[in-house]
Design an enzyme around this catalytic site. Sequence first.
Site, PDB file in Angstrom:
ATOM      1  CE  LYS A  71      -2.394   1.004   3.709  1.00  0.00           C
ATOM      2  NZ  LYS A  71      -1.948  -0.268   4.263  1.00  0.00           N
ATOM      3  CB  THR A  73       5.197   0.061  -2.467  1.00  0.00           C
ATOM      4  OG1 THR A  73       5.949  -0.469  -1.385  1.00  0.00           O
ATOM      5  CG2 THR A  73       6.049   0.032  -3.722  1.00  0.00           C
ATOM      6  NE  ARG A  94      -0.434   5.093   8.735  1.00  0.00           N
ATOM      7  CZ  ARG A  94      -0.726   3.846   9.072  1.00  0.00           C
ATOM      8  NH1 ARG A  94      -1.221   3.588  10.269  1.00  0.00           N
ATOM      9  NH2 ARG A  94      -0.534   2.856   8.218  1.00  0.00           N
ATOM     10  CE  LYS A 105       2.947  -2.066   8.420  1.00  0.00           C
ATOM     11  NZ  LYS A 105       3.861  -1.107   7.793  1.00  0.00           N
ATOM     12  CB  ALA A 273      -5.284   1.238  10.492  1.00  0.00           C
ATOM     13  CG  PHE A 301      -3.597  -2.751   8.984  1.00  0.00           C
ATOM     14  CD1 PHE A 301      -2.531  -3.562   8.633  1.00  0.00           C
ATOM     15  CD2 PHE A 301      -3.592  -2.181  10.246  1.00  0.00           C
ATOM     16  CE1 PHE A 301      -1.483  -3.813   9.509  1.00  0.00           C
ATOM     17  CE2 PHE A 301      -2.543  -2.427  11.139  1.00  0.00           C
ATOM     18  CZ  PHE A 301      -1.503  -3.242  10.768  1.00  0.00           C
ATOM     19  CG  PHE A 381       4.647  -9.682  -6.308  1.00  0.00           C
ATOM     20  CD1 PHE A 381       5.599 -10.017  -5.360  1.00  0.00           C
ATOM     21  CD2 PHE A 381       3.671  -8.761  -5.964  1.00  0.00           C
ATOM     22  CE1 PHE A 381       5.589  -9.452  -4.098  1.00  0.00           C
ATOM     23  CE2 PHE A 381       3.643  -8.189  -4.699  1.00  0.00           C
ATOM     24  CZ  PHE A 381       4.614  -8.533  -3.760  1.00  0.00           C
ATOM     25  CD1 TRP A 409       8.720  -3.008  -4.416  1.00  0.00           C
ATOM     26  CD2 TRP A 409       9.909  -3.985  -6.048  1.00  0.00           C
ATOM     27  NE1 TRP A 409       9.795  -3.634  -3.832  1.00  0.00           N
ATOM     28  CE2 TRP A 409      10.542  -4.241  -4.801  1.00  0.00           C
ATOM     29  CE3 TRP A 409      10.473  -4.508  -7.210  1.00  0.00           C
ATOM     30  CZ2 TRP A 409      11.716  -4.987  -4.699  1.00  0.00           C
ATOM     31  CZ3 TRP A 409      11.651  -5.247  -7.102  1.00  0.00           C
ATOM     32  CH2 TRP A 409      12.253  -5.481  -5.864  1.00  0.00           C
TER      33      TRP A 409
END
Length: 555
Positions: A71, A73, A94, A105, A273, A301, A381, A409
């Site tokens: 998210k 990224t 954030r 994480k 969140a 999230f 991916f 990415w």
Amino acid sequence: MTTDIEIARAATLRTMPEIAAKLDLPEVALIPYGRDKAKIDAAFISALEGRENGKLILVTAISPTPAGEGKTTTTVGLGDGLQRIGKRAAICIREASLGPNFGMKGGAAGGGRAQIVPMESMNLHFTGDFHAIGAAHNLLAAMIDNHLYWGNDLGIDERRVVWRRVVDMNDRALRDIVVSLGGVSNGFPRQTGFDITVASEVMACLCLSRDLEELEERLGRMVVAYRRDRSPITCADIGAQGAMVVLLKDALQPNLVQSLEATPAFVHGGPFANIAHGCNSVIATQTALKLADYVVTEAGFGADLGAEKFFDIKCRKAGLKPDAAVIVATVRALKMNGGVAKADLAEENVAAVDAGCANLARHIANTRRFGVPVVVAINHFTTDTEDEIDAIRAAAEAQGVEAVLCTHWADGGAGAEALARKVAELTEAPSEFAPLYPDEMGLFEKIETIARTIYHAGEVIADRKVLDQLREWETAGYRDLPVCMAKTQYSFSSDPTLIGAPTGHALPIREVRLAAGAGFVVAICGEIMTMPGLPRHPAAEKIGLDNEGRIEGLF
């Protein structure tokens, strides 16, 4: 494979005045924090009042899985993509908490060619905002115990002190503790505990305040304890709010940094969140909206948590009207939602993608319920196949939205140009945004509305103690507050193993907490903890310095 930290370290950063100039932000408005980050002066922010806002785009996601969704990224890639197609764009995210960084994480700066830099600084101490929040929070805790020690003139019931302490680390040993042991000189022993700093109401107050005056007002009305007659004791009664604002004065000023492609990025605040309201600060978002034509922000999230709170808490409190929403999905995560084990994700499995798309469809429908146009970003991916990608496109089309394949990415902003054009197109129509429920609805009815409408729960279970507490708060004048659901991020239910798009489940409300300063009521569901623990093998085991004194092992 080149790691995120290696990519970030190889980047040539622009000076902060160069980044600021992209938003016509004068150098005099910058308060430098070293060579690669700055805060925005509060006086300059005040002078922006009256300027027209740019377009606000929310990036959210499907329910998270160990496979990863990307998210942040995607937020960064979309900001870079908008800049590449000639838009004046800014990113708002954030700050990172040390707890998940050293837990499991990893960082919160994006990844690959779509990162915020300086990545190492942002994922660690950054500009010290979290330390200031923790210090202010714990100052209040110390002053409460000090008041008890020196005679308790306010008549605090020691059994009903609800203000816990905080630390910005995952430490399960601190969840429940006893303080003031050791004799008369150490005070009166009582049971209490620690939460993680990102769950602090001080964090929420800072993130929802527009200026220092509002921040002091919010801090002052925080309820910290109760008397024996159940009447509340506030931070203002203790007399701590002035000193707390002094500690938070610099922390309230938004931080400006940049992406790898030199897109301006406001990184400020960091409530989780799953246990808090999950959005960056109002002051950072509003500042960005006055300076940029397009502002890309994120909520933590999945859309059932972060997006719902963004819409029902942050936008309600700040008067924001988002113009579009992006729901991030990956083939890998959808296969996990379809029942595939993580070890088998590299194998093509269109049937599992189809099954997992029930989760995506639920998030699309929930987000559109707020009157916001939606686009799906397929975060690519290398193991994804065309048939799997087509399955996501078909699922999105069945919901009346478009799914756009993104390669940010690997390719940075160039890989998100198609998404940027679609987002710009969606924002051309006037916003029809509206929150899920009205202010005047009862507190338990608000909880039920979220549970039934967003989570598709069959019932909400709450014992008499919880219901009586909600009624007491309504009588005391808190009926108009929104609710902030503290719930597992992994499922629409309170059971993290119940993946996909479950319906008819029961949602247990274990506890409710009043955040009178922040301006919401927290409903704690199931076994969710406001102080996380570390995994069996925390990421901290692999983090250290190399022979040249550079950080290694950070995501």
